[in-house]
Design an enzyme around this catalytic site. Sequence first.
Site, mmCIF file in Angstrom:
data_model
loop_
_atom_site.group_PDB
_atom_site.id
_atom_site.type_symbol
_atom_site.label_atom_id
_atom_site.label_comp_id
_atom_site.label_asym_id
_atom_site.label_seq_id
_atom_site.Cartn_x
_atom_site.Cartn_y
_atom_site.Cartn_z
ATOM 1 N N HIS A 151 2.997 3.635 6.439
ATOM 2 C CA HIS A 151 2.340 3.090 7.629
ATOM 3 C C HIS A 151 3.358 2.309 8.438
ATOM 4 O O HIS A 151 4.303 1.748 7.892
ATOM 5 C CB HIS A 151 1.159 2.176 7.249
ATOM 6 C CG HIS A 151 1.492 1.169 6.202
ATOM 7 N ND1 HIS A 151 1.602 1.494 4.870
ATOM 8 C CD2 HIS A 151 1.763 -0.152 6.288
ATOM 9 C CE1 HIS A 151 1.921 0.412 4.177
ATOM 10 N NE2 HIS A 151 2.027 -0.600 5.024
ATOM 11 N N VAL A 202 0.859 -1.188 0.000
ATOM 12 C CA VAL A 202 0.000 0.000 0.000
ATOM 13 C C VAL A 202 0.898 1.242 0.000
ATOM 14 O O VAL A 202 1.676 1.448 0.939
ATOM 15 C CB VAL A 202 -0.941 0.011 1.235
ATOM 16 C CG1 VAL A 202 -1.785 1.281 1.239
ATOM 17 C CG2 VAL A 202 -1.840 -1.225 1.243
HETATM 18 P P1 AMP Z 1 2.601 -3.245 3.435
HETATM 19 O O1 AMP Z 1 2.732 -4.602 2.828
HETATM 20 O O2 AMP Z 1 3.708 -2.894 4.390
HETATM 21 O O3 AMP Z 1 2.359 -2.164 2.395
HETATM 22 O O4 AMP Z 1 1.326 -3.313 4.352
HETATM 23 C C1 AMP Z 1 0.029 -3.115 3.896
HETATM 24 C C2 AMP Z 1 -0.861 -3.756 4.904
HETATM 25 O O5 AMP Z 1 -2.171 -3.257 4.735
HETATM 26 C C3 AMP Z 1 -0.942 -5.284 4.778
HETATM 27 O O6 AMP Z 1 -0.490 -5.895 5.968
HETATM 28 C C4 AMP Z 1 -2.434 -5.536 4.531
HETATM 29 O O7 AMP Z 1 -2.905 -6.686 5.167
HETATM 30 C C5 AMP Z 1 -3.065 -4.272 5.080
HETATM 31 N N1 AMP Z 1 -4.355 -3.914 4.520
HETATM 32 C C6 AMP Z 1 -4.717 -3.879 3.202
HETATM 33 N N2 AMP Z 1 -5.999 -3.484 3.088
HETATM 34 C C7 AMP Z 1 -6.459 -3.274 4.344
HETATM 35 C C8 AMP Z 1 -7.711 -2.851 4.893
HETATM 36 N N3 AMP Z 1 -8.770 -2.600 4.116
HETATM 37 N N4 AMP Z 1 -7.823 -2.752 6.241
HETATM 38 C C9 AMP Z 1 -6.780 -3.020 7.031
HETATM 39 N N5 AMP Z 1 -5.570 -3.406 6.581
HETATM 40 C C10 AMP Z 1 -5.403 -3.533 5.263
#
Ligand code: AMP
Length: 117
Positions: free
Chosen positions: A103, A99
């Site tokens: 974060h 994403v």
């Molecule tokens: P990253 O791989 O570090 O970019 O982390 C993105 C995170 O966002 C992953 O651990 C996903 O499981 C999480 N994620 C994606 N969509 C959602 C959502 N709708 N609500 C909560 N977490 C999410």
Amino acid sequence: MSERTIFQKIIDREIPAPILYQDEHCAAFNDINPQAPVHVLIVPKKVIPRVGEATREDQATLGALLLAAGKVATLLGVSERTQGFRLVINHGRDAGETVPHLHVHLLAGRTLEWPPG
Ligand code: AMP
């Protein structure tokens, strides 16, 4: 204007997700695909795509993100040294970033291996 991220939509309450913590700079909610009993995302309200693209103007936001992570850990009862938590920031493909909205992952509730995979 580029498309809004899924995290913006959660922060703006367009996608329902319980907000565990929020302040002027950031919001925290559970990861949808938890990798530990506690897996919370702490997300800045200002969109910074990834940590390596932050600028000097983002200094207050970056500081607030870590302070918020510490507060969330305390709120969730995992901040004692005898227990503990891990903060993770993924930048780019090799780190597994999915994403493009900065974060911090807060992981806790089990023994976490080192080094990570
Ligand atoms: P990253 O791989 O570090 O970019 O982390 C993105 C995170 O966002 C992953 O651990 C996903 O499981 C999480 N994620 C994606 N969509 C959602 C959502 N709708 N609500 C909560 N977490 C999410």
